[in-house]
Design an enzyme around this catalytic site. Structure first.
Site, PDB file in Angstrom:
ATOM      1  CE1 TYR A   1      -1.471  11.279  -0.859  1.00 56.04           C
ATOM      2  CE2 TYR A   1      -3.485  11.618  -2.095  1.00 56.04           C
ATOM      3  CZ  TYR A   1      -2.568  12.050  -1.161  1.00 56.04           C
ATOM      4  OH  TYR A   1      -2.761  13.245  -0.522  1.00 56.04           O
TER       5      TYR A   1
ATOM      6  CE  LYS B   1      10.416  21.549  -1.360  1.00 52.72           C
ATOM      7  NZ  LYS B   1      10.386  22.956  -0.889  1.00 52.72           N
TER       8      LYS B   1
ATOM      9  CG  ASP C   1       8.223  25.636  -0.796  1.00 49.85           C
ATOM     10  OD1 ASP C   1       8.132  25.510  -2.026  1.00 49.85           O
ATOM     11  OD2 ASP C   1       9.322  25.679  -0.209  1.00 49.85           O
TER      12      ASP C   1
ATOM     13  CG  ASP D   1      -5.521  15.388  -1.261  1.00 50.01           C
ATOM     14  OD1 ASP D   1      -6.615  15.982  -1.231  1.00 50.01           O
ATOM     15  OD2 ASP D   1      -5.266  14.391  -0.572  1.00 50.01           O
TER      16      ASP D   1
ATOM     17  CG  ASP E   1      -9.287  20.103   0.414  1.00 48.41           C
ATOM     18  OD1 ASP E   1      -9.816  19.821  -0.681  1.00 48.41           O
ATOM     19  OD2 ASP E   1      -9.499  19.464   1.461  1.00 48.41           O
TER      20      ASP E   1
END
Ligand code: NAD
Length: 358
Positions: free
Chosen positions: A139, A190, A222, A246, A250
């Site tokens: 980001y 990852k 994942d 992020d 959620d």
């Protein structure tokens, strides 16, 4: 902390002022606090032409903690890129206060496990905390376009990973308290593909050496996304970089099925003030009607007491009181299902105060 804690209060827009006023009543039942109430968000745009003034940012930096309601609403929605936007106030606070760690606990209240999209037997016993890095990663890396090609760069430094890992390990220790339970951190990356993830795994592993009492597990993102819905009760602290965090925070938040119940904290350096706010927005559709659910803000105040002021016992009193009123069957409109009776903000607040008093 010595003396009366100084809290900058930013009620914001929409239902913000209603739920924050209710939260002040709850805090007042637990002790003495010095409040400094300021404008931030749409209300500040109306008064000053900007969502966050330098003066308010300075006040936040100088406080012991910042308690925020929510900002935004249709009045300030605009497609003009040069017009001020309420969300700029939030970003300005994060940056200006150096808030690099976002903490979101997910602990469905026993009385509400039926509201989860997961079956009750899966969700029962879930009590986890997502610790997300907030100021680095893709980001904030270099991004751009060259003809038909676009890029976003993910970068992390050892220092950035080290400090967020310590936040997670410290939080895991604090959560276990004197319970005798072994605290656990699940670090998400990852590492089979990304170099930043390999550095992440290396540094988190090194930090774990300073926390021999805390178990460390590594999960690929994942796999973590799957495990969070298949065995949520097995997680304790989930540590993640910005982008993965992020998404996972959620996903984890929806395990409870109740937006009006979720608190959050954003923390910076040791000793610096943190920012505490509910996860939900300003709910302009119900603002001013006295029906907003104040519980997420009460639980955010509990996080402020625990993480900001080291007052874990007072935090637990709020959490227990919230569980108790839900157990009694009290439901604001957002929590009620079918023909369940509904209460407004004032009744819900009075019930929590009665529990704290009892
Ligand atoms: P929202 O969270 O405000 O509302 C979504 C739905 O949930 C609405 O139907 C609302 O009535 C309900 N709801 C939310 N909180 C509730 C509560 N405490 N009690 C009862 N019902 C509640 O999300 P949205 O509608 O997408 O956004 C509204 C505004 O809030 C927008 O301007 C958005 O930018 C802003 N927003 C602000 C924040 C923040 O301040 N941190 C976060 C998200 C959205």
């Amino acid at each position: 902390m010595n003396g009366t804690p100084r809290i900058v209060v930013l009620p914001g827009d929409g239902i913000g002022p209603e739920i924050v006023a209710a939260t002040r009543e709850v805090l007042d039942a637990l002790g003495e606090f010095a409040y400094d109430e300021r404008l931030m968000g749409g209300c500040s745009i109306d008064a000053h032409g900007t969502a966050l003034t330098d003066e308010v940012l300075d006040a936040c930096r100088g406080a012991d903690a910042v308690l925020l309601g929510a900002v935004g609403g249709p009045k300030w929605d605009t497609t003009d890129p040069n017009a001020p936007r309420p969300e700029q106030g939030l970003l300005g606070l994060r940056k200006g206060m150096g808030l690099y760690a976002n903490l979101r606990p997910v602990r469905p209240s026993p009385a509400l496990v039926g509201s989860s999209p997961l079956r009750e037997e899966r969700i029962a016993g879930t009590d986890l905390l997502v610790v997300r890095e907030l100021t680095g990663g893709i980001y904030f890396g270099d991004s751009g376009r060259d003809g038909d090609v676009a890029h976003d760069t993910c970068e992390y430094s050892v220092g950035e990973i080290d400090r967020i890992a310590r936040t997670a390990f410290d939080a895991a220790r604090r959560r276990a308290g004197g319970s005798g339970r072994k605290p656990k951190v699940t670090s998400v990356d990852k590492a089979n593909v990304l170099e930043t993830s390999r550095l992440w795994r290396e540094v988190v592993g090194r930090v774990a050496g300073d926390y021999a009492d805390v178990e460390l597990e590594h999960l690929l993102v994942d796999n973590a996304a799957m495990q969070l819905v298949s065995r949520p009760a097995d997680f304790d602290v989930v540590l993640s970089e910005n982008l993965f965090g992020d998404i996972l925070s959620d996903e984890a938040a929806m395990l409870t099925g109740s937006l009006g119940m979720l608190p959050s904290a954003s923390l910076g350096a040791e000793g610096a003030p943190g920012l505490f706010e509910p996860v939900h927005g300003s709910a302009p559709d119900i603002a001013g009607q006295g029906v907003a659910n104040p519980l997420a803000t009460f639980l955010s105040a509990a996080m402020m007491l625990r993480h900001g002021f080291g007052r874990g016992e007072d935090a637990a009193r709020i959490e227990t009181a919230v569980d108790a009123v839900l157990e009694q069957g009290l439901r604001t409109a957002d929590l009620a299902s079918g023909d369940e009776d509904q209460v407004g903000t004032a009744e819900m607040t009075a019930a929590v105060l009665a529990e704290l008093d009892g």
